[in-house]
Each structure stands twice: as structure tokens, then as C-alpha cells.
Scaffold this active site. Structure first.
Site, PDB file in Angstrom:
ATOM      1  N   GLY A  36       0.829  -1.208   0.000  1.00 15.62           N
ATOM      2  CA  GLY A  36       0.000   0.000   0.000  1.00 15.62           C
ATOM      3  C   GLY A  36       0.858   1.252   0.000  1.00 15.62           C
ATOM      4  O   GLY A  36       0.491   2.275   0.582  1.00 15.62           O
ATOM      5  N   ARG A  39       0.596   5.559  -2.063  1.00 15.54           N
ATOM      6  CA  ARG A  39       0.141   6.866  -1.567  1.00 15.54           C
ATOM      7  C   ARG A  39      -0.033   6.763  -0.043  1.00 15.54           C
ATOM      8  O   ARG A  39       0.242   5.706   0.556  1.00 15.54           O
ATOM      9  CB  ARG A  39      -1.167   7.294  -2.230  1.00 15.54           C
ATOM     10  N   ASP A  87      -1.054  -6.719  -6.008  1.00 13.77           N
ATOM     11  CA  ASP A  87      -2.390  -6.881  -5.429  1.00 13.77           C
ATOM     12  C   ASP A  87      -2.235  -7.787  -4.209  1.00 13.77           C
ATOM     13  O   ASP A  87      -1.939  -8.982  -4.357  1.00 13.77           O
ATOM     14  CB  ASP A  87      -3.330  -7.503  -6.472  1.00 13.77           C
ATOM     15  N   ASN A 114       0.532  -2.853   5.107  1.00  6.72           N
ATOM     16  CA  ASN A 114      -0.131  -1.557   5.275  1.00  6.72           C
ATOM     17  C   ASN A 114      -1.344  -1.356   4.367  1.00  6.72           C
ATOM     18  O   ASN A 114      -2.238  -0.590   4.697  1.00  6.72           O
ATOM     19  CB  ASN A 114       0.915  -0.456   5.018  1.00  6.72           C
ATOM     20  N   SER A 166      -6.276  -0.638  13.384  1.00  5.01           N
ATOM     21  CA  SER A 166      -6.962   0.661  13.440  1.00  5.01           C
ATOM     22  C   SER A 166      -7.643   0.783  14.796  1.00  5.01           C
ATOM     23  O   SER A 166      -7.973  -0.234  15.426  1.00  5.01           O
ATOM     24  CB  SER A 166      -8.027   0.736  12.347  1.00  5.01           C
ATOM     25  N   TYR A 179     -15.250  -2.881   7.676  1.00  6.59           N
ATOM     26  CA  TYR A 179     -13.907  -2.378   8.009  1.00  6.59           C
ATOM     27  C   TYR A 179     -13.565  -2.661   9.470  1.00  6.59           C
ATOM     28  O   TYR A 179     -12.496  -3.189   9.782  1.00  6.59           O
ATOM     29  CB  TYR A 179     -13.848  -0.878   7.725  1.00  6.59           C
ATOM     30  N   LYS A 183     -10.434  -5.000  10.818  1.00  4.79           N
ATOM     31  CA  LYS A 183      -9.302  -4.512  11.613  1.00  4.79           C
ATOM     32  C   LYS A 183      -9.233  -5.233  12.962  1.00  4.79           C
ATOM     33  O   LYS A 183      -8.154  -5.417  13.523  1.00  4.79           O
ATOM     34  CB  LYS A 183      -9.395  -3.001  11.787  1.00  4.79           C
TER      35      LYS A 183
HETATM   36  N1  NAD Z   1      -5.995   7.200   7.429  1.00  2.00           N
HETATM   37  C1  NAD Z   1      -6.498   6.805   8.577  1.00  2.00           C
HETATM   38  O1  NAD Z   1      -7.094   7.614   9.320  1.00  2.00           O
HETATM   39  C2  NAD Z   1      -6.344   5.372   9.040  1.00  2.00           C
HETATM   40  C3  NAD Z   1      -6.778   5.065  10.330  1.00  2.00           C
HETATM   41  C4  NAD Z   1      -6.631   3.761  10.807  1.00  2.00           C
HETATM   42  C5  NAD Z   1      -6.039   2.791  10.013  1.00  2.00           C
HETATM   43  N2  NAD Z   1      -5.636   3.113   8.758  1.00  2.00           N
HETATM   44  C6  NAD Z   1      -5.026   2.028   7.976  1.00  2.00           C
HETATM   45  O2  NAD Z   1      -3.731   2.421   7.552  1.00  2.00           O
HETATM   46  C7  NAD Z   1      -3.424   1.822   6.294  1.00  2.00           C
HETATM   47  C8  NAD Z   1      -3.018   2.915   5.300  1.00  2.00           C
HETATM   48  O3  NAD Z   1      -4.097   3.829   5.166  1.00  2.00           O
HETATM   49  P1  NAD Z   1      -4.013   5.211   4.379  1.00  2.00           P
HETATM   50  O4  NAD Z   1      -4.783   6.181   5.178  1.00  2.00           O
HETATM   51  O5  NAD Z   1      -2.629   5.507   3.975  1.00  2.00           O
HETATM   52  O6  NAD Z   1      -4.917   4.830   3.115  1.00  2.00           O
HETATM   53  P2  NAD Z   1      -4.825   5.221   1.569  1.00  2.00           P
HETATM   54  O7  NAD Z   1      -6.161   4.892   1.024  1.00  2.00           O
HETATM   55  O8  NAD Z   1      -4.282   6.593   1.388  1.00  2.00           O
HETATM   56  O9  NAD Z   1      -3.742   4.168   1.036  1.00  2.00           O
HETATM   57  C9  NAD Z   1      -4.007   2.797   0.992  1.00  2.00           C
HETATM   58  C10 NAD Z   1      -3.225   2.208  -0.163  1.00  2.00           C
HETATM   59  O10 NAD Z   1      -3.509   0.788  -0.214  1.00  2.00           O
HETATM   60  C11 NAD Z   1      -3.591   0.431  -1.575  1.00  2.00           C
HETATM   61  N3  NAD Z   1      -4.355  -0.788  -1.789  1.00  2.00           N
HETATM   62  C12 NAD Z   1      -5.702  -0.957  -1.649  1.00  2.00           C
HETATM   63  N4  NAD Z   1      -6.038  -2.216  -2.027  1.00  2.00           N
HETATM   64  C13 NAD Z   1      -4.879  -2.829  -2.393  1.00  2.00           C
HETATM   65  C14 NAD Z   1      -4.579  -4.125  -2.874  1.00  2.00           C
HETATM   66  N5  NAD Z   1      -5.537  -5.052  -3.090  1.00  2.00           N
HETATM   67  N6  NAD Z   1      -3.289  -4.427  -3.143  1.00  2.00           N
HETATM   68  C15 NAD Z   1      -2.319  -3.506  -2.958  1.00  2.00           C
HETATM   69  N7  NAD Z   1      -2.544  -2.262  -2.529  1.00  2.00           N
HETATM   70  C16 NAD Z   1      -3.821  -1.933  -2.241  1.00  2.00           C
HETATM   71  C17 NAD Z   1      -4.272   1.628  -2.242  1.00  2.00           C
HETATM   72  O11 NAD Z   1      -4.048   1.618  -3.650  1.00  2.00           O
HETATM   73  C18 NAD Z   1      -3.625   2.790  -1.524  1.00  2.00           C
HETATM   74  O12 NAD Z   1      -2.477   3.267  -2.193  1.00  2.00           O
HETATM   75  C19 NAD Z   1      -4.689   1.058   5.881  1.00  2.00           C
HETATM   76  O13 NAD Z   1      -4.563  -0.296   6.259  1.00  2.00           O
HETATM   77  C20 NAD Z   1      -5.783   1.731   6.698  1.00  2.00           C
HETATM   78  O14 NAD Z   1      -6.887   0.887   6.927  1.00  2.00           O
HETATM   79  C21 NAD Z   1      -5.786   4.371   8.253  1.00  2.00           C
END
Ligand code: NAD
Length: 274
Positions: A36, A39, A87, A114, A166, A179, A183
Site C-alpha cells: 500500500g 500513496r 495486489d 499496510n 486501526s 472495516y 481490523k
Molecule cells: N488514514 C487513517 O485515518 C487510518 C486510520 C486507521 C487505520 N488506517 C489504515 O492504515 C493503512 C493505510 O491507510 P491510508 O490512510 O494511507 O490509506 P490510503 O487509502 O491513502 O492508502 C491505501 C493504499 O492501499 C492500496 N491498496 C488498496 N487495495 C490494495 C490491494 N488489493 N493491493 C495492494 N494495494 C492496495 C491503495 O491503492 C492505496 O495506495 C490502511 O490499512 C488503513 O486501513 C488508516
């Protein structure tokens, strides 16, 4: 008490993205896989690891090779980054990430699961496809990554795995059942992995972010009412920044955390308590 104006709210709720001075020199030259990483937090993790001398294989459905090019251009002296379209729902794609780490850098020390998706639906309306895709990415993707990492690490003296859980694993928000439960599974899987893999010198921990400033949460920041509601569950009353999550990750990878496994570190401004 005087009412908060929208401008004041914007000023007090901003994420603090100032750089982090933490440094664990023992990690220079190590190798990390980050999923991931096209971005959001994953891209920041790849950048900050490289900045600190760690080589990275970055995987994502979208944007990983581009992010890798940007980091390599920006950071002349540091770790190198290789980006691969990945993926995480495909076990073979994790093998390709490992293959790249072995071919380019000689192995892998750290694996950061991630990648994640954050779908929404009222509980009674959750379509079967949403349940399936959420569990496939957020749960199966973590299991496949950790399996690939652990098979390699146990044959090479050990390593460290970090899963992204999360606050949603312990504090439920409406319309996010798929979701939240995915988590919670990541949180529990982290315990399962820590118990089974400890004897191979593999530490497995999770980070549980709260409300962090990425694309995933942009819609909240763009809606003042939603932002106000979200921040009412954050004792520090501001959005977190990806670099603040990186702080916990970097510590967990370091020798300073060598007796820590099976832990879930909240990076949530205190949200788990509300
Ligand atoms: N942003 C928040 O507030 C938050 C809070 C708690 C947990 N998280 C967790 O942190 C992690 C990162 O979140 P983020 O905020 O950077 O999200 P984001 O959406 O900015 O980035 C997630 C990335 O995962 C990639 N992705 C999705 N499906 C995929 C797949 N099948 N194979 C490969 N890549 C894939 C997407 O293309 C994206 O680039 C995630 O697991 C999210 O659940 C985020």
C-alpha cells in the site's frame, strides 16, 4: 466559553507534519517491504525509511513504481526503493515482492502489511461484494504477506512484521462494520502470529492509527460537520499526520523494541478511550 469560529477550528485541528528527529542507526542497510505504498501512509513509510538508510520494496495496486522513482530522485544518500504493482489479495504477488527484495537487496528484514480499504454501508445494506473485498484486502492480504515474510525470515535468522490495524478494531463507528471487523481480525491475527513466530525470532506487532491525514480520510476534513464530529472523539483534538504513525513504526522495527511482540500500539490522539 466562547464558540470556536471555523478559522480557529481549522487552525487547532491541523495535523502536525513537522519532521521527526528519531534515529536508529542500527537499521541502516536493512531491507523492508511496504504494501500500500503508492500513496498515503505507505508512501510516507517508504520515503522515511529510505531517508534513514533502509532499502525498500514498495508494493501497491497503483502508483508504487512512480513513488519509488520520486523517492530515489529526492533522496540521493539513503536507502533505495523498488516499486512493484502488487495486489495483496494475490499470494503470488507477495512472492514477487519477496523476490524483488532478495534480488535487489539480498533478503528482507521487515515486512509492513499496510495496504487497506475503508468502505462504508449501513449494516443491513452491506453488499456481499463489500464484505468479500474488505476481508480479502484487509485480512487475507495481511495473512498472505505475513506468511511470505515469515517463511523467509525463519530461514534467515528472524525479522519483524508490522500490521496496520486501526482504532476501529476496538471503537466502533457506524456504517463501517466490514472495516471495523476486518481490523479487529488484524489485531487478533497479530497476537496469533506473535505466538507462533516468536520461536523463530520473528516479532509481530500492529499499529492502530486513529484519524490520520491521508486520502482515505480526506472527505472528513472537507466536511466541517463531519470533521467536528470526528474530532470530538480525539482527546488531542487534531488530525494525526502520517509521520506521527511512522514514529511508532520506526521504533517497532528498531532494536529498542527487541522485546516487544504481539503489541498493538495506538497512534490515535487518545481516540481508543472515547
Ligand atoms: N488514514 C487513517 O485515518 C487510518 C486510520 C486507521 C487505520 N488506517 C489504515 O492504515 C493503512 C493505510 O491507510 P491510508 O490512510 O494511507 O490509506 P490510503 O487509502 O491513502 O492508502 C491505501 C493504499 O492501499 C492500496 N491498496 C488498496 N487495495 C490494495 C490491494 N488489493 N493491493 C495492494 N494495494 C492496495 C491503495 O491503492 C492505496 O495506495 C490502511 O490499512 C488503513 O486501513 C488508516
Amino acid at each position: 466559553m466562547t464558540a470556536t469560529t471555523p478559522n480557529e477550528l481549522a487552525n487547532t485541528t491541523r495535523a502536525d507534519a513537522s519532521p521527526l528527529s528519531a534515529s536508529y542507526p542500527e537499521l541502516v542497510g536493512k531491507v523492508a517491504v511496504v504494501t500500500g505504498a503508492g500513496r498515503g501512509m505507505g508512501a510516507v513509510f517508504a520515503t522515511e525509511l529510505a531517508r534513514r538508510g533502509i532499502n525498500v520494496v514498495a508494493g501497491d495496486l497503483d502508483g508504487a513504481p512512480e513513488v519509488a522513482d520520486q523517492i530515489n530522485e529526492e533522496i540521493a544518500e539513503g536507502g533505495r526503493v523498488v516499486g512493484l504493482r502488487t495486489d495483496v489479495t494475490e499470494p503470488g504477488d507477495h512472492d514477487r515482492l519477496l523476490g524483488a527484495a532478495v534480488d535487489e537487496f539480498g533478503g528482507v528484514d521487515f515486512w509492513i502489511n499496510n495496504a487497506g480499504i475503508f468502505p462504508q454501508a449501513e449494516f443491513t445494506e452491506i453488499p456481499p461484494a463489500q464484505l468479500t473485498s474488505t476481508y480479502q484486502v484487509n485480512v487475507n492480504g495481511v495473512v498472505y504477506g505475513a506468511q511470505t515474510a515469515a517463511r523467509h525470515m525463519r530461514a534467515h535468522g528472524g525479522g519483524t512484521i508490522v500490521n496496520m490495524a486501526s482504532v476501529a478494531a476496538v471503537r466502533v463507528r457506524a456504517t463501517r462494520a466490514a472495516y471495523n471487523s476486518s481490523k479487529a481480525a488484524v489485531r487478533h491475527l497479530t497476537s496469533c502470529m506473535a505466538v507462533e513466530l516468536g520461536s523463530h525470532n520473528i516479532r509481530v506487532n500492529a499499529i492502530a492509527p486513529g484519524f490520520v491525514d491521508t486520502e482515505m480520510t480526506r472527505w472528513v476534513r472537507e466536511d466541517p460537520a463531519a470533521l467536528d464530529r470526528a474530532l470530538s472523539t480525539v482527546p488531542l483534538h487534531r488530525v494525526g499526520s502520517p509521520i506521527e504513525v511512522f514514529g511508532a513504526l520506526y521504533f517497532l522495527l528498531s532494536d529498542s523494541a527487541r522485546y516487544i511482540t504481539g503489541a498493538v500500539i495506538p497512534v490515535d490522539g487518545g481516540s481508543q478511550h472515547i
